[in-house]
Motif scaffolding. Structure first.
Motif, PDB file in Angstrom:
ATOM      1  N   ILE A 133      37.199  59.640  87.191  1.00  0.00           N
ATOM      2  CA  ILE A 133      36.248  58.698  86.588  1.00  0.00           C
ATOM      3  C   ILE A 133      34.970  59.421  86.178  1.00  0.00           C
ATOM      4  CG2 ILE A 133      34.791  56.666  87.059  1.00  0.00           C
ATOM      5  CD1 ILE A 133      37.149  55.727  88.911  1.00  0.00           C
ATOM      6  N   ARG A 134      34.483  60.313  87.049  1.00  0.00           N
ATOM      7  CA  ARG A 134      33.266  61.076  86.702  1.00  0.00           C
ATOM      8  C   ARG A 134      33.483  61.933  85.461  1.00  0.00           C
ATOM      9  NH1 ARG A 134      31.244  63.015  92.582  1.00  0.00           N
ATOM     10  NH2 ARG A 134      31.353  60.892  93.345  1.00  0.00           N
ATOM     11  N   ILE A 135      34.658  62.538  85.341  1.00  0.00           N
ATOM     12  CA  ILE A 135      34.950  63.361  84.155  1.00  0.00           C
ATOM     13  C   ILE A 135      34.963  62.474  82.905  1.00  0.00           C
ATOM     14  CG2 ILE A 135      36.699  64.804  82.998  1.00  0.00           C
ATOM     15  CD1 ILE A 135      37.471  65.932  85.761  1.00  0.00           C
ATOM     16  N   ILE A 136      35.686  61.363  82.962  1.00  0.00           N
ATOM     17  CA  ILE A 136      35.763  60.435  81.818  1.00  0.00           C
ATOM     18  C   ILE A 136      34.364  60.029  81.375  1.00  0.00           C
ATOM     19  CG2 ILE A 136      36.399  58.049  81.172  1.00  0.00           C
ATOM     20  CD1 ILE A 136      38.981  58.383  82.788  1.00  0.00           C
ATOM     21  N   ASP A 137      33.522  59.716  82.360  1.00  0.00           N
ATOM     22  CA  ASP A 137      32.176  59.220  82.130  1.00  0.00           C
ATOM     23  C   ASP A 137      31.279  60.215  81.390  1.00  0.00           C
ATOM     24  OD1 ASP A 137      30.955  56.822  82.526  1.00  0.00           O
ATOM     25  OD2 ASP A 137      29.900  57.436  84.341  1.00  0.00           O
ATOM     26  N   SER A 138      31.651  61.479  81.386  1.00  0.00           N
ATOM     27  CA  SER A 138      30.786  62.495  80.785  1.00  0.00           C
ATOM     28  C   SER A 138      31.007  62.653  79.279  1.00  0.00           C
ATOM     29  CB  SER A 138      30.995  63.839  81.494  1.00  0.00           C
ATOM     30  OG  SER A 138      32.266  64.360  81.175  1.00  0.00           O
ATOM     31  N   TYR A 139      31.943  61.896  78.705  1.00  0.00           N
ATOM     32  CA  TYR A 139      32.197  61.988  77.257  1.00  0.00           C
ATOM     33  C   TYR A 139      31.620  60.782  76.525  1.00  0.00           C
ATOM     34  CZ  TYR A 139      35.263  65.741  78.633  1.00  0.00           C
ATOM     35  OH  TYR A 139      35.730  66.915  79.151  1.00  0.00           O
ATOM     36  N   GLU A 158      31.634  57.717  73.709  1.00  0.00           N
ATOM     37  CA  GLU A 158      32.655  56.710  73.440  1.00  0.00           C
ATOM     38  C   GLU A 158      33.644  57.224  72.392  1.00  0.00           C
ATOM     39  OE1 GLU A 158      30.928  52.652  73.299  1.00  0.00           O
ATOM     40  OE2 GLU A 158      32.576  52.285  71.886  1.00  0.00           O
ATOM     41  N   GLU A 206      34.453  60.356  71.759  1.00  0.00           N
ATOM     42  CA  GLU A 206      35.325  61.363  72.376  1.00  0.00           C
ATOM     43  C   GLU A 206      36.371  60.694  73.269  1.00  0.00           C
ATOM     44  OE1 GLU A 206      32.222  65.176  72.662  1.00  0.00           O
ATOM     45  OE2 GLU A 206      32.145  63.587  74.168  1.00  0.00           O
ATOM     46  N   GLN A 207      35.946  59.700  74.045  1.00  0.00           N
ATOM     47  CA  GLN A 207      36.891  58.973  74.911  1.00  0.00           C
ATOM     48  C   GLN A 207      38.003  58.333  74.081  1.00  0.00           C
ATOM     49  OE1 GLN A 207      34.871  56.191  77.551  1.00  0.00           O
ATOM     50  NE2 GLN A 207      33.454  57.751  78.280  1.00  0.00           N
TER      51      GLN A 207
END
Lengths: 159, 159
Positions: free
Chosen positions: B126-132, B134, B136-137
């Protein structure tokens, strides 16, 4: 709670983040199932087949080094090596650089039967990659790299 | 060679595309190894554990339906169900909606021991996902989805 320790709760995720997390999990499931299907055709289990794949990239290594590369315990790796040797995919041999050490190495004529199974999926993966901009490819690469590194770290913490 | 049939050869890939393809492969290996490590702790193999995971998402299903969801053959799925039943993770039972059909379902008290093993990796993902961003996600989600769908299609073509 300080900012740096703040962990998002499920309610705070955006729908996009939720979808992405679900897809990461599906991706992981798909990989396991895919390698099981390949392995069924080779008469190996998914883990054995994947350890063989690590061995093909690394060249001849000791059992200890293979445990490091895969993140598996040395006990688990020893079982994998026994099964792969029995099935004829690898042999144990003396390290030419240090005759006191034993390394494992793949048997070329046996492993050459594996790559055609991957050909079609490889070509399709390349087409998918090709459909993204350079910027998008960079983000995808970065994401996969960080997930892969994090997972290996987690696994090594369990040992 | 017509444009639509043109397949990039290895020489035409950019370094970025080459790195991404390598990382996709590493991602797949890492998933198999991770599930093997989890499964070692549960006394199951990676495929059995992942089939159980599919079953937890789907609810009670027939063996045929589990084969569809996983992409494995019905023969392979039958072996998985036998092993999971023997280890106490699932039971075979009559379908309450159609008593002539047999469905498999998880045993709650047994499967509840599994999720704590995933907690730390889930939080870090979740922390990794959060660093991109919208944008990029969105690209990452789209990429994973297409790879997952393509892999399942390939597997079903083999059956």
């Amino acid at each position: 709670m300080s900012i740096e320790n703040h962990q998002k709760t499920e309610n705070e995720w955006t729908p996009l983040q939720r979808d992405l997390l679900l897809e990461v999990r599906k991706n992981s499931s798909r990989a396991v199932m895919f390698h099981q299907a390949i392995s069924d055709r080779l008469g190996l289990n998914a883990t054995d087949h994947k350890c063989l794949d690590y061995l093909l990239s690394s060249g001849p290594v000791t059992a200890g080094r293979l445990a490091e590369l895969t993140g598996l315990t040395t006990g688990a790796v020893t079982n994998v090596i026994d099964r792969l040797e029995k099935a004829g995919y690898i042999v144990r041999d003396k390290d030419p650089n240090d005759r006191r050490r034993v390394v494992v190495k793949p048997v070329p004529e046996k492993v050459s039967a594996i790559s055609p199974l991957f050909q079609s999926i490889l070509e399709k993966t390349i087409r998918i990659i090709d459909s993204y901009t350079e910027q998008e490819q960079t983000a995808i690469l970065d994401f996969l790299r960080r997930c892969n590194d994090m997972t290996l770290e987690e696994m090594n913490r369990w040992k």
